[in-house]
Design a protein around this motif. Sequence first.
Motif, PDB file in Angstrom:
ATOM      1  N   PRO A  33       0.806  -1.219   0.000  1.00 22.30           N
ATOM      2  CA  PRO A  33       0.000   0.000   0.000  1.00 22.30           C
ATOM      3  C   PRO A  33       0.845   1.279   0.000  1.00 22.30           C
ATOM      4  O   PRO A  33       1.924   1.318   0.586  1.00 22.30           O
ATOM      5  N   SER A  35       0.347   3.886   1.601  1.00 23.90           N
ATOM      6  CA  SER A  35       0.511   4.357   2.983  1.00 23.90           C
ATOM      7  C   SER A  35       1.662   3.645   3.695  1.00 23.90           C
ATOM      8  O   SER A  35       2.123   4.095   4.733  1.00 23.90           O
ATOM      9  N   ARG A  36       2.124   2.551   3.120  1.00 18.95           N
ATOM     10  CA  ARG A  36       3.241   1.788   3.692  1.00 18.95           C
ATOM     11  C   ARG A  36       4.496   1.915   2.835  1.00 18.95           C
ATOM     12  O   ARG A  36       5.415   1.104   2.930  1.00 18.95           O
ATOM     13  N   HIS A  53      -9.191  -5.635  -0.913  1.00 21.28           N
ATOM     14  CA  HIS A  53      -9.292  -4.719   0.230  1.00 21.28           C
ATOM     15  C   HIS A  53     -10.391  -5.102   1.206  1.00 21.28           C
ATOM     16  O   HIS A  53     -10.349  -4.688   2.371  1.00 21.28           O
ATOM     17  N   SER A  57      -6.246  -5.900   5.590  1.00 24.34           N
ATOM     18  CA  SER A  57      -5.893  -4.536   5.989  1.00 24.34           C
ATOM     19  C   SER A  57      -4.609  -4.145   5.249  1.00 24.34           C
ATOM     20  O   SER A  57      -3.914  -5.000   4.684  1.00 24.34           O
ATOM     21  N   ASN A  58      -4.280  -2.872   5.268  1.00 22.60           N
ATOM     22  CA  ASN A  58      -3.030  -2.431   4.647  1.00 22.60           C
ATOM     23  C   ASN A  58      -1.831  -3.092   5.310  1.00 22.60           C
ATOM     24  O   ASN A  58      -0.852  -3.420   4.647  1.00 22.60           O
ATOM     25  N   SER A  59      -1.912  -3.305   6.606  1.00 23.00           N
ATOM     26  CA  SER A  59      -0.830  -3.981   7.320  1.00 23.00           C
ATOM     27  C   SER A  59      -0.662  -5.419   6.810  1.00 23.00           C
ATOM     28  O   SER A  59       0.464  -5.870   6.574  1.00 23.00           O
ATOM     29  N   GLU A  62       0.912  -5.349   3.352  1.00 19.70           N
ATOM     30  CA  GLU A  62       2.340  -5.031   3.409  1.00 19.70           C
ATOM     31  C   GLU A  62       3.171  -6.226   3.902  1.00 19.70           C
ATOM     32  O   GLU A  62       4.183  -6.572   3.295  1.00 19.70           O
ATOM     33  N   SER A  66       1.766  -9.135  -0.238  1.00 22.55           N
ATOM     34  CA  SER A  66       2.187  -8.131  -1.221  1.00 22.55           C
ATOM     35  C   SER A  66       2.508  -8.744  -2.581  1.00 22.55           C
ATOM     36  O   SER A  66       2.857  -8.023  -3.509  1.00 22.55           O
TER      37      SER A  66
END
Length: 99
Positions: A33, A35-36, A53, A57-59, A62, A66
Motif C-alpha cells: 500500500p 501508505s506503507r 481490500h 488490511s493495509n498492514s 504489506e 504483497s
Amino acid sequence: MDDEESASAEPAVTCWLCGREMGEITEWHHPVPKSRGGKSREPVHPICHRTIHANFSNSDLEKRFSNVTALLAHEEIGRFVAWIANKPPDFNAPTKDRR
C-alpha cells in the motif's frame, strides 16, 4: 486480421489477481500500500480490487500479501478467483467486507 496486423497488435492487458483480460475499467492496486511506502501498481478489475481490500488490511497487505502468489494461496481469494474465472471482463457484483 492478417499476420502483419496480429504481429503489431498490443498484447491484451490482464488482471494482476485473476488473470482475466481487462474490460472497460481498469483500477490500479499497490501490492504494498502507498501508505506503507509502496510505489509499484498493478492493473486489476474493480471487483478484484474490492475483494483484495475487503479481505485484508493495509498492514496484512504489506507484511504477508504483497505478491499475487501469497494472495492466491489464501482460501477466500482462491475461491473468489475460481468463481470469477469464467465471468466477462466487466462483470460486477457486491463485495462483502470480510475483515
